[in-house]
Design a protein around this motif. Sequence first.
Motif, mmCIF file in Angstrom:
data_model
loop_
_atom_site.group_PDB
_atom_site.id
_atom_site.type_symbol
_atom_site.label_atom_id
_atom_site.label_comp_id
_atom_site.label_asym_id
_atom_site.label_seq_id
_atom_site.Cartn_x
_atom_site.Cartn_y
_atom_site.Cartn_z
ATOM 1 N N ILE A 1 0.850 -1.199 0.000
ATOM 2 C CA ILE A 1 0.000 0.000 0.000
ATOM 3 C C ILE A 1 0.881 1.242 0.000
ATOM 4 O O ILE A 1 1.821 1.358 0.792
ATOM 5 C CB ILE A 1 -0.945 0.006 1.215
ATOM 6 N N GLU A 2 0.581 2.209 -0.884
ATOM 7 C CA GLU A 2 1.315 3.473 -0.967
ATOM 8 C C GLU A 2 0.410 4.602 -0.491
ATOM 9 O O GLU A 2 -0.690 4.797 -1.012
ATOM 10 C CB GLU A 2 1.785 3.728 -2.402
ATOM 11 N N LEU A 3 0.899 5.353 0.508
ATOM 12 C CA LEU A 3 0.118 6.416 1.139
ATOM 13 C C LEU A 3 0.787 7.767 0.899
ATOM 14 O O LEU A 3 2.026 7.855 0.784
ATOM 15 C CB LEU A 3 0.001 6.159 2.647
ATOM 16 N N PRO A 4 -0.005 8.851 0.828
ATOM 17 C CA PRO A 4 0.582 10.173 0.570
ATOM 18 C C PRO A 4 1.295 10.767 1.780
ATOM 19 O O PRO A 4 2.275 11.491 1.641
ATOM 20 C CB PRO A 4 -0.626 11.013 0.149
ATOM 21 N N GLY A 5 0.814 10.526 2.990
ATOM 22 C CA GLY A 5 1.411 11.152 4.167
ATOM 23 C C GLY A 5 1.007 12.619 4.315
ATOM 24 O O GLY A 5 0.295 13.183 3.485
ATOM 25 N N ASP A 6 1.478 13.228 5.392
ATOM 26 C CA ASP A 6 1.207 14.645 5.663
ATOM 27 C C ASP A 6 2.436 15.444 5.223
ATOM 28 O O ASP A 6 3.457 15.484 5.918
ATOM 29 C CB ASP A 6 0.930 14.844 7.152
ATOM 30 N N THR A 7 2.349 16.110 4.068
ATOM 31 C CA THR A 7 3.515 16.736 3.432
ATOM 32 C C THR A 7 3.404 18.256 3.491
ATOM 33 O O THR A 7 2.345 18.824 3.218
ATOM 34 C CB THR A 7 3.644 16.283 1.971
ATOM 35 N N THR A 8 4.533 18.901 3.832
ATOM 36 C CA THR A 8 4.625 20.365 3.851
ATOM 37 C C THR A 8 5.869 20.791 3.065
ATOM 38 O O THR A 8 6.881 20.078 3.032
ATOM 39 C CB THR A 8 4.720 20.904 5.286
ATOM 40 N N HIS A 9 5.800 21.980 2.444
ATOM 41 C CA HIS A 9 6.903 22.527 1.657
ATOM 42 C C HIS A 9 7.275 23.901 2.203
ATOM 43 O O HIS A 9 6.406 24.703 2.532
ATOM 44 C CB HIS A 9 6.515 22.643 0.175
ATOM 45 N N GLU A 10 8.557 24.172 2.252
ATOM 46 C CA GLU A 10 9.050 25.462 2.751
ATOM 47 C C GLU A 10 10.105 25.990 1.785
ATOM 48 O O GLU A 10 11.070 25.300 1.456
ATOM 49 C CB GLU A 10 9.644 25.305 4.146
ATOM 50 N N LEU A 11 9.911 27.239 1.340
ATOM 51 C CA LEU A 11 10.847 27.859 0.410
ATOM 52 C C LEU A 11 12.142 28.220 1.139
ATOM 53 O O LEU A 11 12.123 28.774 2.243
ATOM 54 C CB LEU A 11 10.222 29.113 -0.198
ATOM 55 N N GLU A 12 13.267 27.909 0.510
ATOM 56 C CA GLU A 12 14.553 28.152 1.146
ATOM 57 C C GLU A 12 14.989 29.605 0.958
ATOM 58 O O GLU A 12 14.314 30.399 0.306
ATOM 59 C CB GLU A 12 15.600 27.187 0.569
ATOM 60 N N ALA A 13 16.149 29.941 1.544
ATOM 61 C CA ALA A 13 16.586 31.341 1.589
ATOM 62 C C ALA A 13 16.862 31.918 0.210
ATOM 63 O O ALA A 13 16.715 33.133 0.005
ATOM 64 C CB ALA A 13 17.836 31.461 2.465
#
Length: 336
Positions: free
Chosen positions: A157-169
């Motif tokens: 089973i493949e799950l998406p998970g709880d994903t967040t993205h943050e822009l770097e400097a």
Amino acid sequence: MAFTRVLHVVALFLMQGDFPGAGGETVTLKEGEDLNLRCTLSGDGSSARQWLNPRGFGIFLNTQRALRDQRYKLTHYSKEELSIRLSNVTVHDEGVYRCFSYGIPFKSKNETVEVLAAPSNPVLDVSRHTERSITLSCYTHGCKPQPQVTWLLDNGIELPGDTTHELEADGKKWTTTSRLTVLAYGPGSTASCIVHHQALKEELMASFHFEDIPRTEQNVQPEGMETKENNLLLPILVAALIFALLIIVLLFMRKLKKAHGVWKRENDVSDQTVESYKSKSNEDSTGHEKNGHVVNQKSNMQYVTDGYAETMQKNPTDTNLAISEKLFGCGRETNV
């Protein structure tokens, strides 16, 4: 040089909008690859050609270098072509490159360059909530555009998970975090973090084996207990500080009292010494007076005795008579 400046001004003016003859294409590269820019605008033999970078700075005017960036190289120049190469591109090199042919008619060519940055190898982090419940965190950074992160369990089973993205400097690349909470797992179970990105030939993967976690029970504090302990910590520290200050004050008072006692004893001894000295002085004065009086008496007595003895020696008969008169109250007979 004046002609070159005029061409730069004309190029900047033409960059403000579309103009006849402008065409464009898009090139997608990965960081570290080389960018080849080829301009084949037809014109008369005397027409000047120029490449400009996305920020509007001239790169080459015919064979003349305009930028100090040594990554740019002139690969071909002729009456019909001006081609250059930019080696080892980065995400900061992306944008619209323009080629101008300053002839009659004026012609131009646009080439849009997009640079992709591959994500780093994922790193897993584990935090336990209860004996049978843990949270897995997957980190990757330095990618452009944002990656896709999924979780693959050992049952397929493949799950998406709880994903967040943050822009770097740098404002170009991203750091991505994905979390997966596992409520129950069996012996030998695994969970894998998979990173998908268009700059990758194949996905990146990091796996975790659940038997690597030591099965020890943890005491879970109820909510509010930690807050209560934090609320009690400040009064305890204040009370400890006040107690320490009180001890310091008591020690100081004790030391001060001891010093006062020593000072008082020293003053009493000094007073007694002065009184004793005065008393001794008075006794010595009285003794000297008494001794003087006795000496005078003795001197007088000696004088009397000496005088009496001398009289006795000169006239012993008269002396005897005088004595008899004194003793018997009579005097010498007188012949008339």
